[in-house]
Design a protein around this motif. Structure first.
Motif, PDB file in Angstrom:
ATOM      1  N   ASN A  46       0.847  -1.204   0.000  1.00 32.40           N
ATOM      2  CA  ASN A  46       0.000   0.000   0.000  1.00 32.40           C
ATOM      3  C   ASN A  46       0.882   1.255   0.000  1.00 32.40           C
ATOM      4  O   ASN A  46       2.014   1.222   0.486  1.00 32.40           O
ATOM      5  CB  ASN A  46      -0.875   0.054   1.255  1.00 32.40           C
ATOM      6  CG  ASN A  46      -1.902  -1.059   1.358  1.00 32.40           C
ATOM      7  OD1 ASN A  46      -2.375  -1.366   2.435  1.00 32.40           O
ATOM      8  ND2 ASN A  46      -2.250  -1.697   0.250  1.00 32.40           N
ATOM      9  N   PHE A  58       3.941   0.945   2.616  1.00 31.82           N
ATOM     10  CA  PHE A  58       2.997   0.529   3.633  1.00 31.82           C
ATOM     11  C   PHE A  58       2.488  -0.865   3.251  1.00 31.82           C
ATOM     12  O   PHE A  58       2.627  -1.297   2.111  1.00 31.82           O
ATOM     13  CB  PHE A  58       1.840   1.512   3.732  1.00 31.82           C
ATOM     14  CG  PHE A  58       2.278   2.932   4.017  1.00 31.82           C
ATOM     15  CD1 PHE A  58       2.288   3.432   5.313  1.00 31.82           C
ATOM     16  CD2 PHE A  58       2.686   3.770   2.981  1.00 31.82           C
ATOM     17  CE1 PHE A  58       2.682   4.726   5.578  1.00 31.82           C
ATOM     18  CE2 PHE A  58       3.093   5.080   3.237  1.00 31.82           C
ATOM     19  CZ  PHE A  58       3.097   5.557   4.542  1.00 31.82           C
ATOM     20  N   GLN A  60      -0.651  -4.075   4.152  1.00 26.37           N
ATOM     21  CA  GLN A  60      -1.755  -4.657   4.890  1.00 26.37           C
ATOM     22  C   GLN A  60      -1.197  -5.579   5.969  1.00 26.37           C
ATOM     23  O   GLN A  60      -0.366  -6.446   5.688  1.00 26.37           O
ATOM     24  CB  GLN A  60      -2.648  -5.444   3.943  1.00 26.37           C
ATOM     25  CG  GLN A  60      -3.429  -4.581   2.963  1.00 26.37           C
ATOM     26  CD  GLN A  60      -4.616  -3.936   3.634  1.00 26.37           C
ATOM     27  OE1 GLN A  60      -5.636  -4.562   3.852  1.00 26.37           O
ATOM     28  NE2 GLN A  60      -4.500  -2.661   3.953  1.00 26.37           N
ATOM     29  N   TRP A  61      -1.687  -5.417   7.202  1.00 19.66           N
ATOM     30  CA  TRP A  61      -1.069  -6.136   8.313  1.00 19.66           C
ATOM     31  C   TRP A  61      -2.112  -6.559   9.339  1.00 19.66           C
ATOM     32  O   TRP A  61      -2.925  -5.740   9.787  1.00 19.66           O
ATOM     33  CB  TRP A  61      -0.026  -5.239   8.982  1.00 19.66           C
ATOM     34  CG  TRP A  61       0.753  -5.898  10.086  1.00 19.66           C
ATOM     35  CD1 TRP A  61       1.124  -7.210  10.178  1.00 19.66           C
ATOM     36  CD2 TRP A  61       1.267  -5.255  11.257  1.00 19.66           C
ATOM     37  NE1 TRP A  61       1.841  -7.426  11.335  1.00 19.66           N
ATOM     38  CE2 TRP A  61       1.946  -6.238  12.015  1.00 19.66           C
ATOM     39  CE3 TRP A  61       1.227  -3.945  11.738  1.00 19.66           C
ATOM     40  CZ2 TRP A  61       2.562  -5.958  13.227  1.00 19.66           C
ATOM     41  CZ3 TRP A  61       1.847  -3.664  12.942  1.00 19.66           C
ATOM     42  CH2 TRP A  61       2.518  -4.655  13.667  1.00 19.66           C
ATOM     43  N   LYS A  71      -7.604  -5.187   9.168  1.00 17.13           N
ATOM     44  CA  LYS A  71      -6.224  -4.880   8.832  1.00 17.13           C
ATOM     45  C   LYS A  71      -5.774  -3.501   9.307  1.00 17.13           C
ATOM     46  O   LYS A  71      -6.511  -2.520   9.272  1.00 17.13           O
ATOM     47  CB  LYS A  71      -6.011  -4.959   7.315  1.00 17.13           C
ATOM     48  CG  LYS A  71      -6.280  -6.331   6.728  1.00 17.13           C
ATOM     49  CD  LYS A  71      -5.314  -7.378   7.207  1.00 17.13           C
ATOM     50  CE  LYS A  71      -5.672  -8.763   6.694  1.00 17.13           C
ATOM     51  NZ  LYS A  71      -5.696  -8.873   5.236  1.00 17.13           N
ATOM     52  N   TRP A  73      -2.354  -0.708   8.727  1.00 13.90           N
ATOM     53  CA  TRP A  73      -1.301  -0.385   7.766  1.00 13.90           C
ATOM     54  C   TRP A  73       0.029  -0.355   8.510  1.00 13.90           C
ATOM     55  O   TRP A  73       0.275   0.525   9.346  1.00 13.90           O
ATOM     56  CB  TRP A  73      -1.537   0.984   7.123  1.00 13.90           C
ATOM     57  CG  TRP A  73      -2.418   0.956   5.907  1.00 13.90           C
ATOM     58  CD1 TRP A  73      -3.496   0.152   5.684  1.00 13.90           C
ATOM     59  CD2 TRP A  73      -2.294   1.784   4.742  1.00 13.90           C
ATOM     60  NE1 TRP A  73      -4.061   0.424   4.460  1.00 13.90           N
ATOM     61  CE2 TRP A  73      -3.342   1.425   3.857  1.00 13.90           C
ATOM     62  CE3 TRP A  73      -1.423   2.797   4.356  1.00 13.90           C
ATOM     63  CZ2 TRP A  73      -3.526   2.046   2.622  1.00 13.90           C
ATOM     64  CZ3 TRP A  73      -1.611   3.418   3.136  1.00 13.90           C
ATOM     65  CH2 TRP A  73      -2.644   3.038   2.265  1.00 13.90           C
ATOM     66  N   HIS A  75       4.337  -0.149   8.040  1.00 13.47           N
ATOM     67  CA  HIS A  75       5.065   0.890   7.316  1.00 13.47           C
ATOM     68  C   HIS A  75       6.570   0.626   7.345  1.00 13.47           C
ATOM     69  O   HIS A  75       7.167   0.522   8.416  1.00 13.47           O
ATOM     70  CB  HIS A  75       4.754   2.249   7.970  1.00 13.47           C
ATOM     71  CG  HIS A  75       5.330   3.440   7.272  1.00 13.47           C
ATOM     72  ND1 HIS A  75       5.383   4.679   7.882  1.00 13.47           N
ATOM     73  CD2 HIS A  75       5.868   3.597   6.042  1.00 13.47           C
ATOM     74  CE1 HIS A  75       5.934   5.544   7.049  1.00 13.47           C
ATOM     75  NE2 HIS A  75       6.235   4.916   5.929  1.00 13.47           N
ATOM     76  N   CYS A 102      -8.581  -1.277   7.625  1.00 12.09           N
ATOM     77  CA  CYS A 102      -8.057  -0.248   6.726  1.00 12.09           C
ATOM     78  C   CYS A 102      -7.514  -0.980   5.508  1.00 12.09           C
ATOM     79  O   CYS A 102      -6.374  -1.454   5.504  1.00 12.09           O
ATOM     80  CB  CYS A 102      -6.955   0.554   7.414  1.00 12.09           C
ATOM     81  SG  CYS A 102      -7.480   1.422   8.903  1.00 12.09           S
ATOM     82  N   SER A 104      -6.704  -1.688   1.285  1.00  7.39           N
ATOM     83  CA  SER A 104      -5.589  -1.190   0.474  1.00  7.39           C
ATOM     84  C   SER A 104      -5.846   0.188  -0.124  1.00  7.39           C
ATOM     85  O   SER A 104      -6.989   0.617  -0.297  1.00  7.39           O
ATOM     86  CB  SER A 104      -5.287  -2.180  -0.646  1.00  7.39           C
ATOM     87  OG  SER A 104      -4.773  -3.365  -0.109  1.00  7.39           O
ATOM     88  N   LEU A 116      -2.566   9.706   2.135  1.00  8.76           N
ATOM     89  CA  LEU A 116      -2.944   8.326   1.891  1.00  8.76           C
ATOM     90  C   LEU A 116      -4.432   8.235   1.594  1.00  8.76           C
ATOM     91  O   LEU A 116      -5.247   8.817   2.306  1.00  8.76           O
ATOM     92  CB  LEU A 116      -2.642   7.451   3.114  1.00  8.76           C
ATOM     93  CG  LEU A 116      -1.240   7.507   3.717  1.00  8.76           C
ATOM     94  CD1 LEU A 116      -1.159   6.577   4.920  1.00  8.76           C
ATOM     95  CD2 LEU A 116      -0.179   7.142   2.682  1.00  8.76           C
ATOM     96  N   TYR A 118      -7.300   5.224   1.173  1.00  5.69           N
ATOM     97  CA  TYR A 118      -7.494   3.798   1.414  1.00  5.69           C
ATOM     98  C   TYR A 118      -8.974   3.501   1.529  1.00  5.69           C
ATOM     99  O   TYR A 118      -9.818   4.412   1.626  1.00  5.69           O
ATOM    100  CB  TYR A 118      -6.745   3.355   2.686  1.00  5.69           C
ATOM    101  CG  TYR A 118      -7.312   3.884   3.983  1.00  5.69           C
ATOM    102  CD1 TYR A 118      -8.205   3.118   4.753  1.00  5.69           C
ATOM    103  CD2 TYR A 118      -6.965   5.154   4.463  1.00  5.69           C
ATOM    104  CE1 TYR A 118      -8.721   3.595   5.948  1.00  5.69           C
ATOM    105  CE2 TYR A 118      -7.482   5.639   5.659  1.00  5.69           C
ATOM    106  CZ  TYR A 118      -8.355   4.859   6.389  1.00  5.69           C
ATOM    107  OH  TYR A 118      -8.880   5.336   7.573  1.00  5.69           O
ATOM    108  N   ASP A 163      -9.638  -0.236  -2.922  1.00  6.27           N
ATOM    109  CA  ASP A 163      -8.233  -0.159  -3.351  1.00  6.27           C
ATOM    110  C   ASP A 163      -7.954   1.053  -4.246  1.00  6.27           C
ATOM    111  O   ASP A 163      -7.484   0.913  -5.378  1.00  6.27           O
ATOM    112  CB  ASP A 163      -7.793  -1.447  -4.072  1.00  6.27           C
ATOM    113  CG  ASP A 163      -8.203  -2.708  -3.343  1.00  6.27           C
ATOM    114  OD1 ASP A 163      -8.302  -2.659  -2.104  1.00  6.27           O
ATOM    115  OD2 ASP A 163      -8.424  -3.740  -4.004  1.00  6.27           O
TER     116      ASP A 163
END
Length: 482
Positions: A46, A58, A60-61, A71, A73, A75, A102, A104, A116, A118, A163
């Motif tokens: 991202n 960034f 997706q986590w 999710k 973000w 970094h 959050c 993509s 950003l 998203y 996205d």
């Protein structure tokens, strides 16, 4: 004082890293020079951008387990595309408009800020989805403030609408979004703005049941539209394609079309869909233009719903990683992908530089770069992955055992030219193969026995072989909390 939801989620994620991060990094499959999650699950890249001289990626986590969910973000930053630093968490699913994730998005440089965009994912008590396109911004590139919803779902689409990829063209801002129409066709939608605040829905640029397509999937994810080689290229990840011979063999695909975008009329004329990567794991790539004028792409080394839960790292508390950054070039209507020159900085020892005329067996490090000039019949890595060339049919095939049952599975491509050059990057549990200077690429995970370091090569006639050991410690995760 009651802790805000955003701060509470950050502290919970940081605690997860403290508790599990060291054991994750000790996993023999954890990469040495590819970006991976400090704990938990990583997926789509991202906000990929070079901003004020620094590269920001960034991702997706999901920090709490090695599966999907609401999710964050994460970094990473880098000055040189080789050495990376894990930064503080950028975004958490802490607001009404993104409480279930959050999702993509992308980044732009505007008003001296890093902005950003998203998708905020929301689900109600009946699991009904809502989606919102959200803006967040930062003055220092580290701490982000959400500025709320900028686009709500327009008529004609299901809530699978996500996205956003944003760019500037001739003084105006444009955004493409991956979408599903109400009649369940994948599509890419265009928006326009003069100030990044108010957006106008311009319509659909391409959809799965309109020429040149007849049935290109029910949902298109992660669109990326950019100029390359004098053409307008659209990269996207369609879902719902059926396998067709050696094509479309992953659960979901990623590919591109080449054409011309009429910004005024919001009309995109393009050719057919071509897969971008021929390996087992490649999805949701995102590109950025750097200050050297290079179009650089990073992809997720994974595919949704493709036996992710069976990867052996899941039991160790993490799953997935990114590809190396690659430069894109358009030649004769085809995208070529090339390792960046910066990747040479990964080299530590030049282990091998020779000509081979018969089958050889040697050992390499688990972080290695291999170059072969000349035709080969086969390469076998760690007695696990096998690359085979059918010279008569000009078909190159990668084999490995399935996660599910251990049976051999394949991914293949047909080369336009004779096999003359192979460039491989190995990193503990990943393999990236660049064929004929980027004509084709195979990206795959590689979960071989960690004690097996064997490399076997069988040339057709003779081949020049070079092998380098690569650095194993280019990603720093120690100082990411602020």
């Amino acid at each position: 004082m009651v802790m805000k939801q955003d701060e509470m989620l950050k502290q919970q994620a940081y605690l997860a890293v403290e508790e599990k991060g060291e054991s994750v990094r000790k996993d023999p499959y954890y990469p040495g020079y590819h970006l991976a999650p400090p704990v938990g699950l990583l997926n789509d890249p991202n906000g990929w951008i070079q901003w004020k001289g620094i590269y920001h990626l960034f991702f997706q986590w999901m920090p709490f387990h090695a599966g999907h969910g609401a999710k964050f973000w994460g970094h990473y930053t880098s000055e040189d595309l080789v050495h990376w630093n894990l930064e503080p968490i950028a975004l958490t699913p802490s607001d009404w408009f993104d409480k279930n994730g959050c999702y993509s998005g992308s980044a732009v440089d505007a008003d001296r800020k890093l902005k950003l965009f998203y998708t905020g994912n929301v689900k109600d008590e009946h699991n009904q989805r809502e989606s919102y396109q959200v803006l967040a911004e930062s003055e220092d590139g580290i701490t982000f403030t959400k500025k709320g919803v900028k686009i709500e779902l327009p008529e004609g689409y299901t809530p699978h609408f996500r996205d956003p990829k944003v760019w500037e063209h001739n003084g105006r801002w444009y955004m493409v979004i991956g979408a599903q129409t109400e009649d369940n066709w994948g599509s890419v939608v265009l928006f326009e703005s003069v100030d990044l605040e108010k957006w106008t829905h311009k319509g659909i640029l391409s959809r799965g049941n309109e020429k040149p397509f007849t049935n290109l999937g029910y949902m298109w994810e992660c669109p990326d539209l950019f100029e390359l080689g004098g053409k307008d290229v659209l990269v996207f990840s369609p879902q719902g394609l059926e396998a067709d011979g050696i094509d479309f063999n992953n659960q979901y695909q990623t590919g591109y079309v080449v054409g011309e975008l009429d910004y005024k009329e919001a009309r995109y004329t393009h050719g057919d869909f071509t897969e971008l990567d021929r390996g087992f794991e490649f999805y949701a790539p995102q590109s950025a233009l750097d200050d050297q004028g290079r179009r650089i792409v990073v992809g997720w080394m994974g595919v949704p719903d493709q036996d992710e839960e069976l990867q052996p790292t899941v039991k160790n508390g993490w799953v997935h990683q990114m590809t190396m950054p690659r430069e894109l070039k358009l030649m004769d209507g085809k995208i070529y992908q090339l390792p960046l020159n910066e990747m040479k900085e990964l080299r530590s020892i030049h282990r091998n530089n020779t000509t081979i005329e018969e089958e050889i067996s040697t050992e390499i490090e688990r972080t290695s770069e291999i170059k072969l000039d000349g035709e080969i019949e086969s390469i076998v890595l760690f007695d696990y992955s096998r690359l085979i060339y059918d010279r008569k049919r000009m078909i190159l095939t990668l084999e490995r055992p399935s996660y599910r049952n251990g049976e051999i599975e394949q991914r293949s491509c047909i080369l336009k030219n004779d096999l003359e050059h192979l460039h491989l990057f190995v990193d503990h549990s990943s393999l990236e193969i660049f064929v004929n200077n980027g004509e084709e690429v195979f990206t795959s995970r590689l979960f071989a026995d960690p004690s097996n370091n064997s490399l076997k090569i069988k040339p057709i006639n003779s081949a020049g072989l070079q092998v380098w050991d690569l650095k194993n410690d280019t990603i720093k995760q120690e100082n990411y909390k602020r």
